[in-house]
Design a protein around this motif. Structure first.
Motif, short mmCIF file in Angstrom:
data_model
loop_
_atom_site.label_atom_id
_atom_site.label_comp_id
_atom_site.label_asym_id
_atom_site.label_seq_id
_atom_site.Cartn_x
_atom_site.Cartn_y
_atom_site.Cartn_z
N THR A 91 62.97 172.09 -5.29
CA THR A 91 63.54 172.94 -4.23
C THR A 91 63.31 174.41 -4.52
OG1 THR A 91 65.24 171.28 -3.76
CG2 THR A 91 65.65 173.52 -2.99
N LYS A 92 63.60 174.84 -5.75
CA LYS A 92 63.44 176.25 -6.10
C LYS A 92 61.99 176.72 -5.98
CE LYS A 92 67.33 176.29 -9.36
NZ LYS A 92 67.71 176.38 -10.79
N GLY A 93 61.06 175.82 -6.25
CA GLY A 93 59.65 176.16 -6.19
C GLY A 93 58.98 175.90 -4.85
N PHE A 94 59.77 175.53 -3.83
CA PHE A 94 59.22 175.27 -2.49
C PHE A 94 58.13 174.20 -2.52
CE2 PHE A 94 60.40 179.11 0.36
CZ PHE A 94 61.64 179.22 -0.24
N ILE A 95 58.21 173.27 -3.46
CA ILE A 95 57.18 172.24 -3.63
C ILE A 95 57.02 171.35 -2.40
CG2 ILE A 95 56.43 170.30 -5.05
CD1 ILE A 95 56.26 173.09 -6.38
N PRO A 96 58.08 171.05 -1.62
CA PRO A 96 57.87 170.21 -0.44
C PRO A 96 56.83 170.74 0.55
CG PRO A 96 60.19 170.27 -0.98
CD PRO A 96 59.52 171.27 -1.87
N LEU A 97 56.51 172.03 0.50
CA LEU A 97 55.46 172.55 1.39
C LEU A 97 54.13 171.82 1.18
CD1 LEU A 97 56.08 176.42 1.22
CD2 LEU A 97 56.44 174.93 3.20
N ALA A 98 53.92 171.29 -0.02
CA ALA A 98 52.67 170.59 -0.32
C ALA A 98 52.61 169.21 0.32
CB ALA A 98 52.50 170.46 -1.83
N PHE A 99 53.74 168.73 0.85
CA PHE A 99 53.77 167.38 1.40
C PHE A 99 53.67 167.38 2.93
CE2 PHE A 99 56.08 167.19 -2.66
CZ PHE A 99 55.19 166.38 -3.34
N ARG A 100 53.28 168.49 3.51
CA ARG A 100 52.91 168.49 4.92
C ARG A 100 51.50 167.93 5.04
NH1 ARG A 100 53.29 174.63 5.88
NH2 ARG A 100 52.38 174.47 3.79
N PRO A 101 51.15 167.31 6.16
CA PRO A 101 49.85 166.63 6.24
C PRO A 101 48.64 167.52 5.99
CG PRO A 101 50.93 166.73 8.40
CD PRO A 101 51.95 167.11 7.38
N ARG A 102 48.62 168.72 6.58
CA ARG A 102 47.45 169.58 6.38
C ARG A 102 47.38 170.08 4.93
NH1 ARG A 102 42.32 170.61 6.51
NH2 ARG A 102 41.78 172.83 6.65
N ALA A 103 48.53 170.44 4.36
CA ALA A 103 48.56 170.91 2.97
C ALA A 103 48.12 169.80 2.02
CB ALA A 103 49.95 171.41 2.61
N TYR A 104 48.56 168.59 2.27
CA TYR A 104 48.16 167.46 1.44
C TYR A 104 46.66 167.22 1.58
CZ TYR A 104 48.45 162.76 -0.62
OH TYR A 104 48.30 161.65 -1.41
N GLU A 105 46.16 167.36 2.80
CA GLU A 105 44.73 167.16 3.04
C GLU A 105 43.89 168.17 2.26
OE1 GLU A 105 41.86 166.41 6.87
OE2 GLU A 105 43.39 167.97 7.05
N VAL A 106 44.25 169.46 2.31
CA VAL A 106 43.44 170.45 1.59
C VAL A 106 43.57 170.27 0.08
CG1 VAL A 106 43.59 172.12 3.49
CG2 VAL A 106 45.23 172.27 1.61
N ASN A 107 44.72 169.77 -0.37
CA ASN A 107 44.87 169.48 -1.79
C ASN A 107 43.86 168.42 -2.23
OD1 ASN A 107 46.43 170.30 -4.04
ND2 ASN A 107 47.60 168.42 -3.98
N MET A 108 43.71 167.39 -1.42
CA MET A 108 42.76 166.34 -1.73
C MET A 108 41.31 166.83 -1.57
SD MET A 108 44.55 163.80 -2.76
CE MET A 108 45.61 165.09 -3.49
N GLN A 109 41.08 167.75 -0.65
CA GLN A 109 39.75 168.36 -0.54
C GLN A 109 39.41 169.15 -1.80
OE1 GLN A 109 40.09 170.66 3.07
NE2 GLN A 109 39.40 168.97 4.36
N ASP A 110 40.40 169.83 -2.36
CA ASP A 110 40.17 170.56 -3.60
C ASP A 110 39.68 169.63 -4.71
OD1 ASP A 110 41.02 172.89 -2.41
OD2 ASP A 110 42.96 172.96 -3.41
N PHE A 111 40.31 168.45 -4.81
CA PHE A 111 39.89 167.50 -5.83
C PHE A 111 38.50 166.92 -5.54
CE2 PHE A 111 44.55 167.24 -6.59
CZ PHE A 111 44.53 167.64 -7.92
N ALA A 112 38.17 166.83 -4.25
CA ALA A 112 36.87 166.29 -3.87
C ALA A 112 35.72 167.20 -4.31
CB ALA A 112 36.81 166.06 -2.37
N VAL A 113 35.94 168.50 -4.35
CA VAL A 113 34.87 169.45 -4.71
C VAL A 113 34.99 169.92 -6.16
CG1 VAL A 113 34.78 170.25 -2.32
CG2 VAL A 113 36.14 171.53 -3.99
N MET A 114 36.03 169.53 -6.86
CA MET A 114 36.34 170.08 -8.18
C MET A 114 35.22 169.84 -9.19
SD MET A 114 39.78 169.33 -10.38
CE MET A 114 39.50 167.55 -10.39
N TYR A 115 34.78 168.61 -9.32
CA TYR A 115 33.78 168.30 -10.34
C TYR A 115 32.47 169.04 -10.09
CZ TYR A 115 30.42 165.79 -13.22
OH TYR A 115 29.43 165.49 -14.11
N ASP A 116 31.95 168.95 -8.87
CA ASP A 116 30.69 169.63 -8.57
C ASP A 116 30.83 171.14 -8.74
OD1 ASP A 116 29.42 167.26 -8.03
OD2 ASP A 116 29.72 167.37 -5.87
#
Length: 331
Positions: A218-243
């Protein structure tokens, strides 16, 4: 009738998941509103927060970039608030995270692209010779400041950061999945409810072997990451991370800015021996601080050690102390 119910069940599940996801995101955005200001960079709206010493001159500028599933509020909680007692501190929601926007496509997730947009924001804020601190996923970003954006950066800090390609890291199948319509539907229907079930385990894993600070979600506003678009870009970050790290790792020997690497030797999220040790060896003159028994969140496990190391670097590399008027004018 039974057959019809069986056939309709998946569609009903998707509809219920979509309704829950929409209502959850709506609630979260009202519970955790923006805490800073916004800048437009190449048509992308970036959210940032700036704090500094009250009544005393700043000793320089420190920029803090958060890791995956996080945002600038958590950055300020873990490091920024304490550093702002003596320094001009700028915490930024990376593109697509927190309250920052991101354009569609995996190209916008690339570490070099995110660094480009953030550097553009810092130029608008008249930042020069800043210490750029990147935690976890942002470890892929901060090397670009020392390579491509030295007009805004004076030093870099990789804190438990991802920097180095790893054996078997190629995940072309995952890139294709993330770009598919199936992925788009998944993030907007069932992904968020399932993620919320896994959240307690994820929190424990992130801070292990230390315990998570009480109320950190709660203090870190972490639930913002669980909105659909935010979750999607998080997974996109992992998709490009290795390359991304595969391409940039060959340039690390070109880095000439002062470089500090901090990591815990018990980190189970980002392998310290691979990422932190290898990066420190590749960058000429880099300083490596290994923290015994510390996991992936050194800024919480032993905040004093982390802050002292960052401040020592800032004192060596920052320009002369800025008067308060200069701080105010740059806001």
């Amino acid at each position: 009738m039974t057959l019809l119910l069986v056939l309709a069940a998946p569609f009903l599940l998707l509809i219920l998941g979509a309704a829950f996801t929409y209502l959850y995101a709506w609630t979260i955005e009202r519970r955790f509103p923006p805490t800073g200001q916004f800048l437009d960079v190449e048509g992308c709206r970036l959210h940032y927060r700036e704090e500094g010493p009250q009544g005393n001159p700043s000793h320089g500028t420190i920029v803090i970039l958060h890791g995956a599933s996080s945002n600038l509020v958590e950055s300020m909680l873990g490091m920024g608030a304490a550093l702002s007692q003596r320094y001009r501190v700028i915490a930024i929601d990376r593109p697509g995270h927190g309250w920052s926007d991101r354009k569609p496509g995996l190209a916008e997730a690339e570490p070099a692209r995110q660094a480009e947009l953030i550097a553009g924001a810092l130029r608008q804020l008249n930042v020069r010779s800043a210490v750029i601190v990147g935690h976890s996923w942002s470890g892929t970003i901060v090397p670009h400041f020392a390579l491509d954006h030295t007009d805004v950066a004076g030093a870099i800090v990789v804190l438990a950061g991802i920097t180095t390609p790893w054996p078997g890291g190629t995940i072309g199948w995952y890139r294709r999945l993330i770009e598919s319509w199936t992925s788009w539907l998944w993030f907007r229907t069932l992904a968020v409810p399932i993620l919320l079930v896994l959240r307690p385990w994820m929190k424990k894993k992130t801070f292990w072997p230390q315990r998570p600070p009480k109320g950190i979600v709660t203090k870190g506003f972490i639930p913002l990451a669980f909105r659909p678009r935010a979750y999607e870009v998080n997974m996109q970050d992992f998709a490009v991370m290795y390359d991304g790290v595969l391409r940039q790792s060959g340039r690390y020997k070109e880095i000439r800015l002062p470089t500090l690497v901090i990591a815990g030797d018990a980190d189970e999220i980002v392998w310290t021996d691979l990422h932190s040790r290898c990066f420190a060896r590749e960058v000429p003159g880099a300083e490596l601080i290994l923290m015994p028994g510390i996991g992936h969140m050194p800024q919480y496990a032993d905040q004093q050690t982390v802050l002292c190391a960052i401040e020592a670097l800032a004192e060596r590399t920052a320009p002369a102390a800025l008067p308060k008027a200069s701080l105010e004018a740059s806001r």
